[in-house]
Design a protein around this motif. Sequence first.
Motif, PDB file in Angstrom:
ATOM      1  N   GLN A 140      12.960  10.437  -9.767  1.00 26.90           N
ATOM      2  CA  GLN A 140      12.498   9.141 -10.082  1.00 26.90           C
ATOM      3  C   GLN A 140      11.181   9.026  -9.147  1.00 26.90           C
ATOM      4  OE1 GLN A 140      15.331   5.943  -9.831  1.00 26.90           O
ATOM      5  NE2 GLN A 140      17.030   6.964  -9.646  1.00 26.90           N
ATOM      6  N   LEU A 141      11.080   9.808  -8.181  1.00 27.71           N
ATOM      7  CA  LEU A 141       9.808   9.755  -7.421  1.00 27.71           C
ATOM      8  C   LEU A 141       8.639  10.093  -8.329  1.00 27.71           C
ATOM      9  CD1 LEU A 141      10.289  11.599  -3.777  1.00 27.71           C
ATOM     10  CD2 LEU A 141       9.324   9.262  -4.190  1.00 27.71           C
ATOM     11  N   ALA A 142       8.799  11.264  -9.143  1.00 30.23           N
ATOM     12  CA  ALA A 142       7.719  11.635 -10.035  1.00 30.23           C
ATOM     13  C   ALA A 142       7.550  10.488 -11.192  1.00 30.23           C
ATOM     14  CB  ALA A 142       8.142  13.064 -10.531  1.00 30.23           C
ATOM     15  N   GLN A 143       8.643  10.249 -11.800  1.00 31.77           N
ATOM     16  CA  GLN A 143       8.196   9.109 -12.858  1.00 31.77           C
ATOM     17  C   GLN A 143       7.852   7.755 -12.258  1.00 31.77           C
ATOM     18  OE1 GLN A 143       8.910  10.060 -15.898  1.00 31.77           O
ATOM     19  NE2 GLN A 143      10.201  11.772 -15.843  1.00 31.77           N
ATOM     20  N   SER A 144       7.968   7.497 -11.213  1.00 32.28           N
ATOM     21  CA  SER A 144       7.697   6.026 -10.872  1.00 32.28           C
ATOM     22  C   SER A 144       6.236   6.159 -10.226  1.00 32.28           C
ATOM     23  CB  SER A 144       8.752   5.429  -9.822  1.00 32.28           C
ATOM     24  OG  SER A 144       8.681   6.150  -8.870  1.00 32.28           O
ATOM     25  N   THR A 145       5.604   7.251  -9.867  1.00 28.12           N
ATOM     26  CA  THR A 145       4.435   7.242  -9.447  1.00 28.12           C
ATOM     27  C   THR A 145       3.273   7.680  -9.938  1.00 28.12           C
ATOM     28  OG1 THR A 145       4.936   9.302  -8.298  1.00 28.12           O
ATOM     29  CG2 THR A 145       5.579   7.422  -7.034  1.00 28.12           C
ATOM     30  N   ILE A 185       0.969  -1.234   0.080  1.00 20.96           N
ATOM     31  CA  ILE A 185      -0.061   0.022   0.041  1.00 20.96           C
ATOM     32  C   ILE A 185       0.759   1.392  -0.063  1.00 20.96           C
ATOM     33  CG2 ILE A 185      -1.969  -1.161   0.987  1.00 20.96           C
ATOM     34  CD1 ILE A 185      -0.827   0.221   3.764  1.00 20.96           C
ATOM     35  N   ARG A 186       2.161   1.336  -0.179  1.00 23.13           N
ATOM     36  CA  ARG A 186       3.132   2.296  -0.474  1.00 23.13           C
ATOM     37  C   ARG A 186       3.535   2.438  -1.717  1.00 23.13           C
ATOM     38  NH1 ARG A 186       6.822   0.335   3.263  1.00 23.13           N
ATOM     39  NH2 ARG A 186       8.248  -0.177   1.341  1.00 23.13           N
ATOM     40  N   THR A 187       4.201   3.738  -2.095  1.00 16.72           N
ATOM     41  CA  THR A 187       4.821   4.052  -3.356  1.00 16.72           C
ATOM     42  C   THR A 187       5.775   4.996  -2.862  1.00 16.72           C
ATOM     43  OG1 THR A 187       4.526   4.346  -5.626  1.00 16.72           O
ATOM     44  CG2 THR A 187       3.105   5.473  -4.147  1.00 16.72           C
ATOM     45  N   PRO A 188       6.946   5.252  -3.337  1.00 17.28           N
ATOM     46  CA  PRO A 188       7.568   4.254  -4.622  1.00 17.28           C
ATOM     47  C   PRO A 188       8.346   2.993  -3.807  1.00 17.28           C
ATOM     48  CG  PRO A 188       9.050   5.943  -3.911  1.00 17.28           C
ATOM     49  CD  PRO A 188       7.950   6.195  -3.141  1.00 17.28           C
ATOM     50  N   ARG A 248       6.991  19.196  -9.936  1.00 15.44           N
ATOM     51  CA  ARG A 248       7.649  18.165 -11.233  1.00 15.44           C
ATOM     52  C   ARG A 248       6.752  17.289 -11.802  1.00 15.44           C
ATOM     53  NH1 ARG A 248       9.959  17.654 -15.520  1.00 15.44           N
ATOM     54  NH2 ARG A 248      11.030  15.836 -15.981  1.00 15.44           N
ATOM     55  N   ILE A 249       5.678  16.610 -10.888  1.00 14.82           N
ATOM     56  CA  ILE A 249       4.717  15.607 -11.469  1.00 14.82           C
ATOM     57  C   ILE A 249       3.779  16.396 -12.472  1.00 14.82           C
ATOM     58  CG2 ILE A 249       2.606  14.547 -10.891  1.00 14.82           C
ATOM     59  CD1 ILE A 249       4.125  13.616  -8.560  1.00 14.82           C
ATOM     60  N   LEU A 250       3.375  17.740 -12.144  1.00 15.14           N
ATOM     61  CA  LEU A 250       2.441  18.562 -13.013  1.00 15.14           C
ATOM     62  C   LEU A 250       3.332  18.940 -14.231  1.00 15.14           C
ATOM     63  CD1 LEU A 250       0.865  20.796 -10.348  1.00 15.14           C
ATOM     64  CD2 LEU A 250      -0.051  18.639 -11.392  1.00 15.14           C
ATOM     65  N   GLN A 251       4.353  19.385 -14.148  1.00 15.86           N
ATOM     66  CA  GLN A 251       5.224  19.641 -15.425  1.00 15.86           C
ATOM     67  C   GLN A 251       5.257  18.441 -16.463  1.00 15.86           C
ATOM     68  OE1 GLN A 251       9.527  20.250 -14.703  1.00 15.86           O
ATOM     69  NE2 GLN A 251       9.275  22.072 -15.879  1.00 15.86           N
ATOM     70  N   ILE A 252       5.351  17.246 -15.981  1.00 13.24           N
ATOM     71  CA  ILE A 252       5.467  15.963 -16.607  1.00 13.24           C
ATOM     72  C   ILE A 252       4.184  15.798 -17.186  1.00 13.24           C
ATOM     73  CG2 ILE A 252       5.751  13.518 -16.796  1.00 13.24           C
ATOM     74  CD1 ILE A 252       7.914  13.952 -14.317  1.00 13.24           C
ATOM     75  N   THR A 253       3.491  15.921 -16.640  1.00 10.15           N
ATOM     76  CA  THR A 253       1.900  15.294 -17.100  1.00 10.15           C
ATOM     77  C   THR A 253       1.140  16.426 -17.940  1.00 10.15           C
ATOM     78  OG1 THR A 253       0.804  16.071 -14.845  1.00 10.15           O
ATOM     79  CG2 THR A 253       1.606  13.810 -15.191  1.00 10.15           C
ATOM     80  N   GLY A 254       1.544  17.909 -17.491  1.00 11.02           N
ATOM     81  CA  GLY A 254       0.812  19.030 -18.104  1.00 11.02           C
ATOM     82  C   GLY A 254      -0.428  19.097 -17.254  1.00 11.02           C
ATOM     83  N   LYS A 255      -0.837  18.582 -16.453  1.00  6.74           N
ATOM     84  CA  LYS A 255      -1.943  18.944 -15.696  1.00  6.74           C
ATOM     85  C   LYS A 255      -2.003  20.263 -14.772  1.00  6.74           C
ATOM     86  CE  LYS A 255      -3.802  14.940 -16.770  1.00  6.74           C
ATOM     87  NZ  LYS A 255      -4.701  14.704 -17.829  1.00  6.74           N
ATOM     88  N   GLN A 256      -2.980  20.397 -14.178  1.00  6.07           N
ATOM     89  CA  GLN A 256      -3.030  21.838 -13.295  1.00  6.07           C
ATOM     90  C   GLN A 256      -2.972  21.532 -11.834  1.00  6.07           C
ATOM     91  OE1 GLN A 256      -3.039  25.023 -14.688  1.00  6.07           O
ATOM     92  NE2 GLN A 256      -2.411  23.934 -16.598  1.00  6.07           N
ATOM     93  N   THR A 257      -3.478  20.395 -11.546  1.00  5.61           N
ATOM     94  CA  THR A 257      -3.660  19.994 -10.103  1.00  5.61           C
ATOM     95  C   THR A 257      -3.384  18.523 -10.178  1.00  5.61           C
ATOM     96  OG1 THR A 257      -5.942  19.180 -10.019  1.00  5.61           O
ATOM     97  CG2 THR A 257      -5.479  21.655  -9.600  1.00  5.61           C
TER      98      THR A 257
END
Length: 503
Positions: A201-206, A182-185, A227-236
């Motif tokens: 790595q946290l961003a890419q793997s989760t 129940i945990r990531t990464p 970083r996650i929002l930058q990779i995905t192009g999402k706002q939230t």
Amino acid sequence: MKLLSPTISRLARMRHWRIEQWMNNPIAAQRDVLQDLVTHGQYAEMGRQYGLSKVFSIRDFKAAIPIHEYNDIKPYIEKLMAGEDNLLWNTPVKWFAKSSGTTCNKSKFIPITEESLQDGHYQASKDVLTMYYYFNPDSDLLTGKGLVVGGSHQVSLLNNDIQYGDLSAVLLQNAPVWSGWIRTPELSIALLDEWENKIEQLAQSTIEEDVTSISGVPTWTILLIKRILQITGKQTLKEVWPNLELYIHGGVSFVPYREQFKKLVGEGVRFMEIYNASEGFFAAQDSPEADGLLLLLQHGIFYEFMPVEEYGKPNPKTIGLKDVQTGKQYALVVSTNGGLWRYLVGDTMEFTTLYPFRIKVTGRLKHYMNAFGEEVMVDNADKAIAIASKKLNVVVSDYTAAPVYFSEGNNGCHEWLVEFEKDPENIAAFAYELDCALKTLNSDYEAKRHKDIALRMPLVKALPRNTFNKWLFSKGKLGGQHKVPRLSNDRKLLEEILGFAAY
């Protein structure tokens, strides 16, 4: 997995009676904890030294053992790290939580015993889950993954059998196998100690996981979210993880970060604060409406509270729960099943409610500004920064402050180094709003500012982005639980950080 949600919720809430038991009998619960500590401690070297076998009351206990700071127990720690046993506690110490102040290069190594893991940190974590489910019975929290923004892990060079790391790393390394479901990464990423690589790595793997909760220090969690929002192009984050429902935070005040987090994570995410230090899991938010964090009273920790004016005296006085008052500043003193005895943690706190006992952390004993009798604590500073930021629609990512002393041509003031995520249009306007907020929050500051007699208007300098990270990196403290001290009573730290500002 969602089919299990009602069952998980019911089981979690069924445990709530255990919490109510010590909430309703706080003095008795603490007496029982102390008796258990003394029973174990009397067989260790320190316990024999202080005659714990002859201690039969709280009064005896306080008379037998003096208040300890880290340097007082450091000789024992060094022996434990070299492989000796039975010095502070009567069971083996194979783990140490590495915790370091940011004003010097030296690290503290806090002993972690099996008892402090199982009866302290892990038991408290279960209680946190129980309290959350109690107020959110329809939660799907455990149907997805919990993203842990943890620390780093190393093996001690002194003895291959003795290991140490940030507290989060120690807890992850010793967690039961099933917790990995129940945990990531994965553990290898969670325990990386090079933070720029770790964030990536946290961003890419989760990104592709079904994340329902996040836990971590706000400073580093914000970097990960961006970083996650930058990779995905999402706002939230809610667009990335639709089932995200909880962010668990601690380590630094959340006040300056709350508005920024609300914008980054999106609607429908709850926030829950915990007070989990290397020395023990002390408190957690038990109710969404409650003011303060519920003090955890049956988790292997006996608490004493030192009025801050006692600090520095030869024989400082402490009081117990039955004598504390709301609104007064105390320094926290703990005895723990990790082998700490009347140990001065260094945090300052005040009680927000009594019966049940709830607290809020207000700062550090050595992190405040009182060069002119103004007694500005970190709690004041965090709130003032938040108020000024909201009024001017700016976002502060980090800050520190120190006094500017009297000179021949000028009276004193406070100098603030601020790193903005969203810059103010006018830095003077920010300084003005900060000053107004501090006057409202702190009557001593307001008095010293009257007609600029003792204190003139604060001097605010906007630092280039990443200045604080450069300073932390230079100290080997980038990431994990490490943070910039908010306030100092001298200029040494502030001048150091200024040296990293490339204007």
